[in-house]
Design a protein around this motif. Structure first.
Motif, mmCIF file in Angstrom:
data_model
loop_
_atom_site.group_PDB
_atom_site.id
_atom_site.type_symbol
_atom_site.label_atom_id
_atom_site.label_comp_id
_atom_site.label_asym_id
_atom_site.label_seq_id
_atom_site.Cartn_x
_atom_site.Cartn_y
_atom_site.Cartn_z
ATOM 1 N N UNK A 129 5.790 5.465 -4.846
ATOM 2 C CA UNK A 129 5.113 4.184 -4.602
ATOM 3 C C UNK A 129 3.816 4.339 -3.809
ATOM 4 N N UNK A 130 3.813 5.080 -2.685
ATOM 5 C CA UNK A 130 2.523 5.219 -1.966
ATOM 6 C C UNK A 130 1.465 5.935 -2.769
ATOM 7 N N UNK A 131 1.848 6.938 -3.558
ATOM 8 C CA UNK A 131 0.855 7.643 -4.362
ATOM 9 C C UNK A 131 0.374 6.770 -5.517
ATOM 10 N N UNK A 132 1.264 5.951 -6.068
ATOM 11 C CA UNK A 132 0.840 5.014 -7.114
ATOM 12 C C UNK A 132 -0.166 4.011 -6.559
ATOM 13 N N UNK A 199 -0.538 -5.389 -2.839
ATOM 14 C CA UNK A 199 0.886 -5.662 -2.986
ATOM 15 C C UNK A 199 1.713 -4.388 -3.034
ATOM 16 N N UNK A 200 1.209 -3.373 -3.711
ATOM 17 C CA UNK A 200 1.918 -2.090 -3.769
ATOM 18 C C UNK A 200 2.004 -1.452 -2.389
ATOM 19 N N UNK A 201 0.914 -1.521 -1.620
ATOM 20 C CA UNK A 201 0.950 -0.945 -0.274
ATOM 21 C C UNK A 201 1.889 -1.732 0.631
ATOM 22 N N UNK A 202 1.926 -3.050 0.481
ATOM 23 C CA UNK A 202 2.835 -3.864 1.278
ATOM 24 C C UNK A 202 4.286 -3.564 0.926
ATOM 25 N N UNK A 203 4.562 -3.382 -0.364
ATOM 26 C CA UNK A 203 5.918 -3.060 -0.798
ATOM 27 C C UNK A 203 6.365 -1.724 -0.215
ATOM 28 N N UNK A 204 5.451 -0.748 -0.179
ATOM 29 C CA UNK A 204 5.788 0.539 0.393
ATOM 30 C C UNK A 204 6.059 0.410 1.895
ATOM 31 N N UNK A 205 5.197 -0.350 2.597
ATOM 32 C CA UNK A 205 5.400 -0.520 4.037
ATOM 33 C C UNK A 205 6.714 -1.219 4.336
ATOM 34 N N UNK A 206 7.066 -2.210 3.515
ATOM 35 C CA UNK A 206 8.335 -2.934 3.716
ATOM 36 C C UNK A 206 9.522 -2.018 3.448
#
Length: 211
Positions: A129-132, A199-206
Motif C-alpha cells: 500500500x505505501x509503495x502503491x 486517500x491511499x496514504x491515509x489508508x496506509x497511516x490508518x
C-alpha cells in the motif's frame, strides 16, 4: 464537450503509460538504494531528492522543442517518465524506511525468523500500500507535464490532440467555449488523481495505527 472527452483519452493514455514507467523507475531506484545500505542510499537518493524539488515539468517542453516537429510519442513518454521518477523514489524511500523501523518487524527479527520468510510474510505485504501510494504520484505528474508541454505546442506530436493541445488552441483563437471543456476536465482529473493518492496514504497511516 465531446471533443474535450476525446482529447482527454489521448492525454490520459499518454500519462498512464509514462506514469507507469516513472513509477517503476522510481520504485526500483528507492528499493535498490535501501537494499544496498545507508552509505549507498545516501549517495543514490541525494540526486532524487534534489531533482524532486525542481520544476521538472518544464523539461518536457524543452525536450519537445529540441526534438522538433517530428518528435514521436516514445521519446516524449520516456522523458515524462524520467521527470516523474525522482519524486516517486524520494517518497518510496521514506515509506520503506518508516516500514523497516516498525516495532513488529523488530520483533520478527528478534525472533530469529529467516530473512526470506520475513521478506515474504511481513515486509512485502505491508509494503504494497505505501509503495502503491508513492507510485501513484507519477500519474498526476505525468499528466501535468504533458498538458503543460502540449499547451505550448511542444508536447504530443502533431495529429495527437490532448487536453493541453485543446486548451492552447482555444486560447490562441480566443474561443472561451472551446477552452472551458478541456480546462475543466483537466482540473477535475488532476484534483481526483491527487485525492486518490491522499486517500491511499491515509489508508496506509490508518492501517499502521491499528497494527
Amino acid at each position: 464537450m465531446g471533443a474535450a472527452l476525446a482529447a482527454g483519452h489521448q492525454s490520459l493514455t499518454f500519462a498512464l503509460l509514462a506514469g507507469l514507467g516513472g513509477a517503476a523507475l522510481g520504485l526500483l531506484w528507492a528499493a535498490t538504494a535501501v537494499a544496498l545500505g545507508e552509505r549507498a542510499e545516501r549517495a543514490m537518493m541525494a540526486p532524487a531528492i534534489a531533482l524532486a524539488g525542481l520544476p521538472l515539468a518544464l523539461a518536457l517542453p524543452l525536450a519537445g522543442g529540441l526534438l522538433g516537429p517530428e518528435r514521436g510519442l516514445a521519446p516524449m513518454a520516456v522523458m515524462t517518465a524520467l521527470i516523474a521518477a525522482p519524486a516517486v523514489a524520494a517518497i518510496a524511500r521514506d515509506e520503506l524506511r518508516a516500514l523497516l523501523r516498525r516495532e513488529f518487524l523488530s520483533a520478527v527479527q528478534a525472533a530469529g525468523i529467516p530473512n526470506g520468510r520475513r521478506l515474504r510474510r511481513h515486509i512485502l505485504p505491508n509494503a504494497v500500500l505505501p509503495l502503491a501510494a508513492a507510485a501513484w504520484t507519477a500519474l498526476p505528474r505525468a499528466l501535468m507535464a504533458e498538458s503543460l508541454a502540449s499547451l505550448l505546442g511542444l508536447g504530443l506530436p502533431d495529429g495527437v490532440t490532448g487536453w493541453g493541445t485543446a486548451i492552447g488552441a482555444a486560447a490562441r483563437s480566443g474561443d472561451g467555449t472551446a477552452l472551458a471543456g478541456p480546462a475543466l476536465l483537466l482540473a477535475l482529473t488532476l484534483w481526483a488523481l491527487h485525492g486518490v493518492g491522499d486517500g491511499m496514504r491515509l489508508a496506509f497511516a490508518t492501517a499502521g495505527g491499528r497494527r
